[in-house]
Design an enzyme around this catalytic site. Structure first.
Site, mmCIF file in Angstrom:
data_model
loop_
_atom_site.group_PDB
_atom_site.id
_atom_site.type_symbol
_atom_site.label_atom_id
_atom_site.label_comp_id
_atom_site.label_asym_id
_atom_site.label_seq_id
_atom_site.Cartn_x
_atom_site.Cartn_y
_atom_site.Cartn_z
ATOM 1 N N GLU A 83 0.832 -1.214 0.000
ATOM 2 C CA GLU A 83 0.000 0.000 0.000
ATOM 3 C C GLU A 83 0.866 1.263 0.000
ATOM 4 O O GLU A 83 1.749 1.416 0.840
ATOM 5 C CB GLU A 83 -0.909 -0.017 1.238
ATOM 6 C CG GLU A 83 -1.884 1.140 1.286
ATOM 7 C CD GLU A 83 -2.823 1.065 2.495
ATOM 8 O OE1 GLU A 83 -3.026 -0.036 3.051
ATOM 9 O OE2 GLU A 83 -3.340 2.125 2.879
ATOM 10 N N LYS A 262 -6.902 -1.075 11.716
ATOM 11 C CA LYS A 262 -6.318 -1.419 10.404
ATOM 12 C C LYS A 262 -5.118 -0.517 10.147
ATOM 13 O O LYS A 262 -4.077 -0.954 9.650
ATOM 14 C CB LYS A 262 -7.383 -1.277 9.308
ATOM 15 C CG LYS A 262 -6.965 -1.840 7.960
ATOM 16 C CD LYS A 262 -6.155 -0.895 7.104
ATOM 17 C CE LYS A 262 -5.846 -1.484 5.743
ATOM 18 N NZ LYS A 262 -4.979 -0.604 4.934
ATOM 19 N N ASP A 278 4.911 -14.643 11.549
ATOM 20 C CA ASP A 278 3.576 -15.142 11.188
ATOM 21 C C ASP A 278 2.570 -13.998 11.359
ATOM 22 O O ASP A 278 2.112 -13.716 12.467
ATOM 23 C CB ASP A 278 3.250 -16.330 12.096
ATOM 24 C CG ASP A 278 1.904 -16.958 11.783
ATOM 25 O OD1 ASP A 278 1.070 -16.313 11.124
ATOM 26 O OD2 ASP A 278 1.689 -18.102 12.213
ATOM 27 N N HIS A 376 -2.959 10.739 -1.203
ATOM 28 C CA HIS A 376 -3.207 9.607 -2.091
ATOM 29 C C HIS A 376 -3.274 10.065 -3.540
ATOM 30 O O HIS A 376 -2.801 9.397 -4.440
ATOM 31 C CB HIS A 376 -4.529 8.915 -1.726
ATOM 32 C CG HIS A 376 -4.389 8.014 -0.545
ATOM 33 N ND1 HIS A 376 -5.406 7.233 -0.062
ATOM 34 C CD2 HIS A 376 -3.337 7.770 0.268
ATOM 35 C CE1 HIS A 376 -4.976 6.543 0.979
ATOM 36 N NE2 HIS A 376 -3.733 6.860 1.201
HETATM 37 C C1 MEV Z 1 -5.620 3.177 5.419
HETATM 38 O O1 MEV Z 1 -4.833 2.084 5.004
HETATM 39 C C2 MEV Z 1 -5.581 3.317 6.926
HETATM 40 C C3 MEV Z 1 -6.507 4.396 7.488
HETATM 41 O O2 MEV Z 1 -7.842 4.179 7.039
HETATM 42 C C4 MEV Z 1 -6.427 4.249 8.992
HETATM 43 C C5 MEV Z 1 -7.425 5.090 9.764
HETATM 44 O O3 MEV Z 1 -8.502 5.432 9.229
HETATM 45 O O4 MEV Z 1 -7.135 5.353 10.936
HETATM 46 C C6 MEV Z 1 -6.107 5.770 7.056
#
Ligand code: MEV
Length: 423
Positions: A83, A262, A278, A376
């Site tokens: 990413e 995430k 792992d 982005h």
């Molecule tokens: C994107 O890979 C991760 C984010 O969505 C994390 C977040 O929203 O805190 C930017």
């Protein structure tokens, strides 16, 4: 006729034979087949020793994050990730955290849990006590399985027994608490659990089914904290309230908490992969730990201290090793550990926790300020420019003109490129 995926003897074929079988099955062209069957770094030999039915290896970009200080030590963080923005964002946040001395990290020690599940006894509570009476014997049985680990100062430390109510009746679940030192330890604890199983059957009068580690490694916690001085965070101190508010959102709403975590895992999983660990185990542990109160919650916390500075902290299970498994055989993983300069598994877990916190800082700051799309879009525009045929300096120029014009599209990129080339 539909092709069958039942290919007798597939696992015994050579790599070339297997590739040919896949080529036939999926109508691969010769150019596509040329992508398979080779490996510059890992090597096909090693790949075949690691997993079954190998036809190739899979590459990911490896990026280096500069700027981090963990426990007073300057560290470079290798990340294997697909990413865009993850590496750059972490480098920026790492710079901000330097204002407070970087990250301070610790662990609860490399302690794993293995579970032995017994069912079908009529007196589960007495069975629990019968097991616990043999604590020393259990520890001895476990430690006999792994003299090397014991020699290194690890081994089974304690025994816990839980009686669980289940849809198939009471279960007596024995937990082996094992210090696995610098190994992730799955093999060591699974061997111990399997060796203990017949004894548990004898002592409980029940039947043992599962004997396996728990990925909710809540005895193997890694922790990190940082302070970002209020004048070190762009666009200005006001963003701190936004970050604290973003954290409160995640703390109250699982929909947001999943995305929040995430973002943390963007840093953690990429480092776990880079070091040959792992990542499924770490991810399972992270999310189970995040849900341990009955509600899924963020793995970090963000507060504003009395000076108005931003204070962040993280606590989560990190079952990572620096010996055994892919960490020992993958040349890139070995290199990653050397770049990190770690000599203990606990040190790797500390840096990984710091990486997760740092990545979360980056994400929350950008979300509380300009939003993610601006950054982005820059990368996206560069990708579009390249896809339109731009090379070298043209890429930056085409991307910039598309962003300025507010239209990031292939046709626009082609038009700008042809204008540039004419000029
Ligand atoms: C994107 O890979 C991760 C984010 O969505 C994390 C977040 O929203 O805190 C930017």
């Amino acid at each position: 006729m539909a092709r069958s995926s039942r290919i007798p003897g597939f696992h015994q074929m050579t790599v070339e034979e297997r590739i040919r079988a896949v080529q036939e099955f999926a109508d691969l062209t010769d150019d596509e087949v040329a992508i398979l069957g080779r490996s510059a770094v890992l090597g096909m030999e090693t790949a075949q020793r690691m997993i079954e039915n190998v036809v190739g290896t899979f590459e990911l970009p490896l990026g280096i994050v500069p700027n981090l200080i963990v426990n007073g030590r300057e560290v470079l963080i290798p990340l294997a990730v697909e990413e865009s923005s993850v590496v750059a964002a972490m480098a920026n946040a790492g710079k901000m955290a330097r204002s407070g001395g970087g990250f301070f990290a610790s662990t609860s020690g490399p302690i794993m849990i293995a579970q032995v599940q017994a069912v079908g006894m009529s007196d589960p509570f007495a069975a629990k006590i019968r097991i616990l009476e043999r604590r020393d014997e259990i520890i001895a049985i476990c430690n006999e399985q792994d003299p090397v680990l014991v020699g290194l100062g690890g081994g089974c430390r304690d025994v816990e027994v839980r009686v669980l109510d289940s849809s198939v009746g009471p279960m007596v679940v024995t937990h082996l608490i094992v210090d696995t030192r610098d190994a992730m330890g799955a093999n060591a604890v699974n061997t111990m659990a399997e060796a203990l199983a017949p004894h548990i059957e004898k002592w409980t009068g029940g039947r043992v089914f599962l004997r396996i580690l728990s990925n909710l490694a809540d005895r193997r916690l890694a922790r990190a904290r940082c302070v970002v001085k209020k004048d070190a965070i762009p666009p200005g101190p006001h963003v701190i309230d936004g970050i604290v508010c973003a954290w409160a959102f995640a703390d109250t709403d699982p929909y947001r908490a999943a995305t929040h975590n995430k973002g943390i895992m963007n840093g953690i999983s990429a480092l776990v992969v880079a070091t040959g660990n792992d990542f499924r185990a770490v991810e399972a542990g992270a999310h189970a730990f995040a849900a341990r109160t009955g509600r899924y919650r963020p793995l970090t916390k963000w507060e504003k201290n009395a000076d108005g500075d931003l204070v962040g902290s993280i606590e989560m299970p990190l079952a990572m090793g620096i010996v055994g498994g892919a960490t020992a055989v993958h040349p890139m993983a070995k290199l990653a550990l050397k770049i990190l300069g770690v000599t203990r598994a606990t040190e790797l877990a500390e840096i990984t926790a710091a990486a997760g916190l740092c990545q979360n800082l980056a994400a929350l700051r950008v979300l509380a300020a300009e939003g993610v799309q601006k950054g982005h879009m820059k990368l996206h525009a560069k990708n579009i420019a390249m896809m339109a045929g731009a090379t070298g300096d043209e890429i930056e120029q085409v991307a910039e003109r598309m962003i300025r014009g507010g239209k990031v599209r292939m046709d626009v990129a082609r038009e700008i490129l042809s204008e540039l080339r004419k000029a």
